[in-house]
Design a protein around this motif. Structure first.
Motif, mmCIF file in Angstrom:
data_model
loop_
_atom_site.group_PDB
_atom_site.id
_atom_site.type_symbol
_atom_site.label_atom_id
_atom_site.label_comp_id
_atom_site.label_asym_id
_atom_site.label_seq_id
_atom_site.Cartn_x
_atom_site.Cartn_y
_atom_site.Cartn_z
ATOM 1 N N CYS B 116 49.808 28.163 38.968
ATOM 2 C CA CYS B 116 51.145 28.219 38.371
ATOM 3 C C CYS B 116 51.387 29.537 37.643
ATOM 4 C CB CYS B 116 51.364 27.049 37.413
ATOM 5 S SG CYS B 116 50.588 27.267 35.802
ATOM 6 N N GLY B 117 50.304 30.182 37.197
ATOM 7 C CA GLY B 117 50.432 31.487 36.553
ATOM 8 C C GLY B 117 50.678 31.449 35.063
ATOM 9 N N PHE B 118 50.716 30.260 34.492
ATOM 10 C CA PHE B 118 51.056 30.188 33.065
ATOM 11 C C PHE B 118 49.968 30.804 32.190
ATOM 12 C CE2 PHE B 118 52.159 28.559 28.942
ATOM 13 C CZ PHE B 118 53.542 28.640 28.970
ATOM 14 N N CYS B 119 48.713 30.546 32.542
ATOM 15 C CA CYS B 119 47.609 31.044 31.720
ATOM 16 C C CYS B 119 47.252 32.487 32.045
ATOM 17 C CB CYS B 119 46.360 30.181 31.951
ATOM 18 S SG CYS B 119 45.650 30.397 33.615
ATOM 19 N N THR B 120 47.788 32.999 33.170
ATOM 20 C CA THR B 120 47.289 34.237 33.760
ATOM 21 C C THR B 120 47.416 35.476 32.865
ATOM 22 O OG1 THR B 120 47.992 33.230 35.830
ATOM 23 C CG2 THR B 120 47.212 35.509 35.941
ATOM 24 N N PRO B 121 48.550 35.687 32.192
ATOM 25 C CA PRO B 121 48.617 36.880 31.343
ATOM 26 C C PRO B 121 47.510 36.889 30.280
ATOM 27 C CG PRO B 121 50.802 35.952 31.655
ATOM 28 C CD PRO B 121 49.827 34.955 32.217
ATOM 29 N N GLY B 122 47.296 35.752 29.651
ATOM 30 C CA GLY B 122 46.245 35.662 28.633
ATOM 31 C C GLY B 122 44.870 35.867 29.245
ATOM 32 N N MET B 123 44.634 35.247 30.391
ATOM 33 C CA MET B 123 43.353 35.407 31.093
ATOM 34 C C MET B 123 43.086 36.874 31.382
ATOM 35 S SD MET B 123 41.617 32.698 31.992
ATOM 36 C CE MET B 123 41.871 30.924 31.913
ATOM 37 N N MET B 124 44.123 37.546 31.899
ATOM 38 C CA MET B 124 43.921 38.941 32.312
ATOM 39 C C MET B 124 43.644 39.836 31.111
ATOM 40 S SD MET B 124 46.237 39.591 35.662
ATOM 41 C CE MET B 124 47.821 39.509 34.900
ATOM 42 N N LEU B 125 44.281 39.550 29.976
ATOM 43 C CA LEU B 125 44.047 40.394 28.799
ATOM 44 C C LEU B 125 42.670 40.137 28.193
ATOM 45 C CD1 LEU B 125 47.670 40.340 27.444
ATOM 46 C CD2 LEU B 125 46.447 42.341 28.286
ATOM 47 N N SER B 126 42.231 38.879 28.179
ATOM 48 C CA SER B 126 40.857 38.615 27.724
ATOM 49 C C SER B 126 39.857 39.301 28.660
ATOM 50 C CB SER B 126 40.559 37.114 27.682
ATOM 51 O OG SER B 126 41.162 36.521 26.555
ATOM 52 N N ALA B 127 40.151 39.244 29.966
ATOM 53 C CA ALA B 127 39.266 39.884 30.945
ATOM 54 C C ALA B 127 39.254 41.402 30.752
ATOM 55 C CB ALA B 127 39.717 39.540 32.365
ATOM 56 N N ARG B 143 32.500 33.764 32.004
ATOM 57 C CA ARG B 143 32.904 32.409 31.562
ATOM 58 C C ARG B 143 32.930 32.332 30.045
ATOM 59 N NH1 ARG B 143 33.279 28.500 35.431
ATOM 60 N NH2 ARG B 143 32.541 29.173 37.475
ATOM 61 N N TRP B 144 31.951 32.943 29.407
ATOM 62 C CA TRP B 144 31.875 32.945 27.938
ATOM 63 C C TRP B 144 33.093 33.665 27.361
ATOM 64 C CZ3 TRP B 144 29.230 30.393 24.421
ATOM 65 C CH2 TRP B 144 29.127 30.904 23.124
ATOM 66 N N ALA B 145 33.395 34.857 27.907
ATOM 67 C CA ALA B 145 34.494 35.669 27.355
ATOM 68 C C ALA B 145 35.849 34.995 27.559
ATOM 69 C CB ALA B 145 34.492 37.051 27.991
ATOM 70 N N LEU B 146 35.970 34.194 28.617
ATOM 71 C CA LEU B 146 37.255 33.543 28.903
ATOM 72 C C LEU B 146 37.330 32.122 28.330
ATOM 73 C CD1 LEU B 146 37.947 34.625 32.602
ATOM 74 C CD2 LEU B 146 38.695 35.727 30.492
ATOM 75 N N SER B 147 36.310 31.745 27.546
ATOM 76 C CA SER B 147 36.246 30.338 27.139
ATOM 77 C C SER B 147 37.328 29.962 26.123
ATOM 78 C CB SER B 147 34.854 29.984 26.610
ATOM 79 O OG SER B 147 34.518 30.813 25.520
ATOM 80 N N GLY B 148 38.057 30.936 25.598
ATOM 81 C CA GLY B 148 39.183 30.603 24.724
ATOM 82 C C GLY B 148 40.507 30.538 25.464
ATOM 83 N N ASN B 149 40.483 30.748 26.773
ATOM 84 C CA ASN B 149 41.712 30.698 27.580
ATOM 85 C C ASN B 149 41.637 29.492 28.501
ATOM 86 O OD1 ASN B 149 41.052 33.799 27.122
ATOM 87 N ND2 ASN B 149 43.263 33.601 27.348
ATOM 88 N N LEU B 150 42.568 28.558 28.303
ATOM 89 C CA LEU B 150 42.540 27.338 29.117
ATOM 90 C C LEU B 150 43.423 27.487 30.352
ATOM 91 C CD1 LEU B 150 42.782 24.551 26.374
ATOM 92 C CD2 LEU B 150 40.785 25.794 27.225
ATOM 93 N N CYS B 151 42.929 26.985 31.475
ATOM 94 C CA CYS B 151 43.723 26.920 32.701
ATOM 95 C C CYS B 151 43.759 25.479 33.163
ATOM 96 C CB CYS B 151 43.098 27.787 33.791
ATOM 97 S SG CYS B 151 43.996 27.659 35.356
ATOM 98 N N ARG B 152 44.950 24.948 33.394
ATOM 99 C CA ARG B 152 45.063 23.554 33.821
ATOM 100 C C ARG B 152 45.153 23.426 35.331
ATOM 101 N NH1 ARG B 152 43.127 20.965 29.491
ATOM 102 N NH2 ARG B 152 41.739 22.528 30.289
ATOM 103 N N CYS B 153 45.133 24.535 36.063
ATOM 104 C CA CYS B 153 45.323 24.469 37.508
ATOM 105 C C CYS B 153 44.076 24.783 38.319
ATOM 106 C CB CYS B 153 46.400 25.457 37.962
ATOM 107 S SG CYS B 153 48.004 25.223 37.223
ATOM 108 N N THR B 154 43.464 25.901 38.052
ATOM 109 C CA THR B 154 42.557 26.492 39.050
ATOM 110 C C THR B 154 41.156 25.925 39.056
ATOM 111 O OG1 THR B 154 41.790 28.179 37.523
ATOM 112 C CG2 THR B 154 43.731 28.718 38.842
ATOM 113 N N GLY B 155 40.709 25.329 37.945
ATOM 114 C CA GLY B 155 39.293 24.967 37.885
ATOM 115 C C GLY B 155 38.421 26.179 37.631
ATOM 116 N N TYR B 156 39.015 27.310 37.344
ATOM 117 C CA TYR B 156 38.342 28.535 36.864
ATOM 118 C C TYR B 156 37.551 29.297 37.933
ATOM 119 C CZ TYR B 156 39.554 26.468 32.355
ATOM 120 O OH TYR B 156 40.230 25.901 31.313
ATOM 121 N N GLN B 157 37.178 28.658 39.028
ATOM 122 C CA GLN B 157 36.294 29.341 40.009
ATOM 123 C C GLN B 157 36.885 30.673 40.438
ATOM 124 O OE1 GLN B 157 33.439 28.373 40.621
ATOM 125 N NE2 GLN B 157 33.324 26.161 40.384
#
Ligand SMILES: Cc1cc2nc3c(=O)[nH]c(=O)nc-3n(C[C@H](O)[C@H](O)[C@H](O)COP(=O)(O)OP(=O)(O)OC[C@H]3O[C@@H](n4cnc5c(N)ncnc54)[C@H](O)[C@@H]3O)c2cc1C
Ligand code: FES
Ligand code: FES
Lengths: 291, 182
Positions: B116-127, B143-157
């Motif tokens: 859905c892309g909702f979490c993506t901006p935050g994910m990309m900035l943490s990355a 995984r550790w660095a992104l552990s404060g960013n939740l994604c409800r769609c992708t399952g993180y893989q």
């Protein structure tokens, strides 16, 4: 969500900050990392008339050891600063183990240790760590500085002993008697959750004898629990399976967990004993290697 | 100068405390008058029109609102705009240049690191903050660095794969840069 209206100042000296607090007469709050205060203000659990933001005061972001071994953590030292300090694990192993398991990585870039202690969340991790280490808070107000033992600093949920015009300047840990070792273990359901069970252990030793010890428990009572009897019984002893077992039992007995969505009381009590055993057993090796 | 208190409320009066702040967002300096209770997330979204920063939970839990504050990831729903006075903020809009995507964005595109892309901006900035410090992270470190960013769609893989690919892309870019200069 917006907090209710407040005025804001960002002083650049401690004296100015204290003066602002004094003049606000109890209607102001200190803003450090904001990771507890801002969410509370947005939910309107807190509605201060004024915020005194201390982030622009230089010289408060330190964490360092004095020549005599006293370890000081300044009011603007963030959880992340400690997490990223590779030397901390030998200097202050209990603090080094706790820093990476506080909240989540983004919260850790802002949140401070001193802010956590002041916030006095009954389930917060730092209070157990600092109590185990025999740490204190240094408060500064219009009439000067005073130290308050962390174990006494909190006098109720989300309450501390600071006067309204006092700023917490730093937290400090006194020098060890002998060599320092210890650890922190936390069981959490997911990253960013508060502890189901947290156990802080600090051991100071000379040869294979424990000279001083502290055990602090998180999440298994109405507030932080100092397992004094468990720690006391280690003093003058070496760490062997028998002493470790007795300390673990005593810590488990003094805990007052409640059954909730994080687990049953019996389970939590079991985890307390397991964590005390795990930490102390890992130190036993350290003592033996050093000997 | 933009007056911002109407962003907060209609009934700003003479005694509404207003602060002037100067902040650099994605390299552009802005000077604004704001109410202290304006959140950084709302400064970015409403005052500056940079709606790539998403507000998800609004309770400091999800990381969707993550921006870089002097290079460090922060939850912009949990900071006041006035605190950014004199500081630099990077939002997701600051990643791409006019002509090309940032390697992080390339990574997310190539590895389908979003649904859905909702979490993506935050994910990309943490990355981004992670790769600035650690250009060759392991999967665990990501995984550790992104552990404060939740994604409800992708399952993180695929998010983890995207960051691994971005890291490789960045290292290649640097190698190419070195080849050119040598
Ligand atoms: C999602 C999330 C998860 C979290 N998980 C954990 C966790 O697992 N374990 C844990 O221990 N904590 C956790 N926290 C809390 C976190 O550690 C906060 O950083 C901490 O509680 C507060 O520190 P702060 O610097 O942000 O303080 P602030 O929010 O700025 O302030 C908190 C309170 O302390 C007062 N204060 C702060 N500094 C001073 C000072 N120098 N002098 C006087 N008063 C002061 C403020 O006025 C305010 O009342 C979590 C927070 C979030 C948002
Ligand atoms: S919107 Fe800020 S953390 Fe969720
Ligand atoms: S892609 Fe939908 S929340 Fe992450």
């Amino acid at each position: 969500m917006y907090p209710s209206r407040f005025s804001y100042d960002a002083p650049t000296t401690v004296a100015e900050a204290i003066d602002l607090l004094r003049r606000a007469g109890g209607e102001a709050k200190v803003l450090a990392g904001g990771q507890s205060l801002v969410p509370m203000m947005k939910l309107r659990f807190a509605s201060p008339e004024m915020l005194v933001d201390i982030n622009n005061i230089p010289g408060l972001a330190y964490h360092s050891a004095d020549p005599d071994g006293t370890y000081r953590i300044g009011a603007l030292c963030r959880h992340e600063d400690l997490e990223k300090d590779a030397e901390l694990v030998t200097q202050q192993p209990t603090i080094a183990a706790a820093a990476p398991v506080i909240a989540d990585p983004i919260v850790r870039t802002r949140g401070t240790v001193v802010g956590s202690l002041c916030h006095a969340d009954p389930q917060g991790d730092w209070a157990s760590v600092m109590s185990a280490l025999g740490g204190s808070i240094v408060a500064e107000g219009p009439s000067g500085r005073r130290s308050i033992q962390c174990a006494e600093f909190v006098n109720g949920p989300f309450q501390n002993l600071l006067e309204f015009d006092e700023l917490a300047i730093e937290a400090f840990v006194p020098p060890p008697v002998g060599a320092r070792s210890g650890g922190y273990l936390k069981l959490e359901r997911r990253i960013g959750d508060f502890a189901t069970v947290g156990v802080a252990v600090s051991v100071e030793s000379s040869g294979d004898q424990v000279t001083r010890a502290g055990i602090g428990l998180t999440g298994v009572g109405p507030s932080t629990i100092c397992a004094e009897a468990a720690a006391e019984l280690l003093v003058g002893q070496d760490l062997n399976p028998e002493t470790i077992h007795r300390a673990a039992e005593l810590a488990s007995e003094i805990s007052q967990p409640r059954s909730d969505h994080r687990g049953s009381a019996a389970y939590k009590r079991h985890v307390v004993a397991t964590f005390v055993t795990r930490i102390l057993s890992s130190l036993e090796l350290a003592t033996r290697e050093a000997a | 100068m933009t007056s911002l208190f109407e962003v907060v409320s209609e009934e700003a009066s003479a005694d509404t405390p207003i602060r002037r702040l100067t902040v650099t967002v994605n390299g552009n300096q802005h000077t604004l008058d704001v109410e202290p209770r304006l959140l950084l997330a709302h400064l970015v979204r409403q005052a500056l029109g940079l709606t790539g920063t998403h507000v998800g939970c609004d309770t400091t839990n999800c990381g969707a609102c993550t921006v870089l504050f002097d290079g460090s990831p922060v939850k912009s729903c949990t900071m006041f705009a006035v605190q950014a006075d004199g500081h630099e903020v990077t939002t997701v809009e600051g990643l791409a240049s006019a002509s090309e995507l940032d390697p992080i964005q390339e990574g997310f595109k190539d590895e389908h690191g979003l649904q859905c892309g909702f979490c993506t901006p935050g994910m990309m900035l943490s990355a981004k903050a992670l790769l600035n410090e650690n250009p060759d992270p392991t999967e665990d470190e990501i995984r550790w660095a992104l552990s404060g960013n939740l994604c409800r769609c992708t399952g993180y893989q695929n998010i983890v794969k995207a960051v691994l690919r971005a890291a490789a892309g960045l290292r290649n870019q640097e190698d190419a840069g070195e080849d050119e200069t040598s």
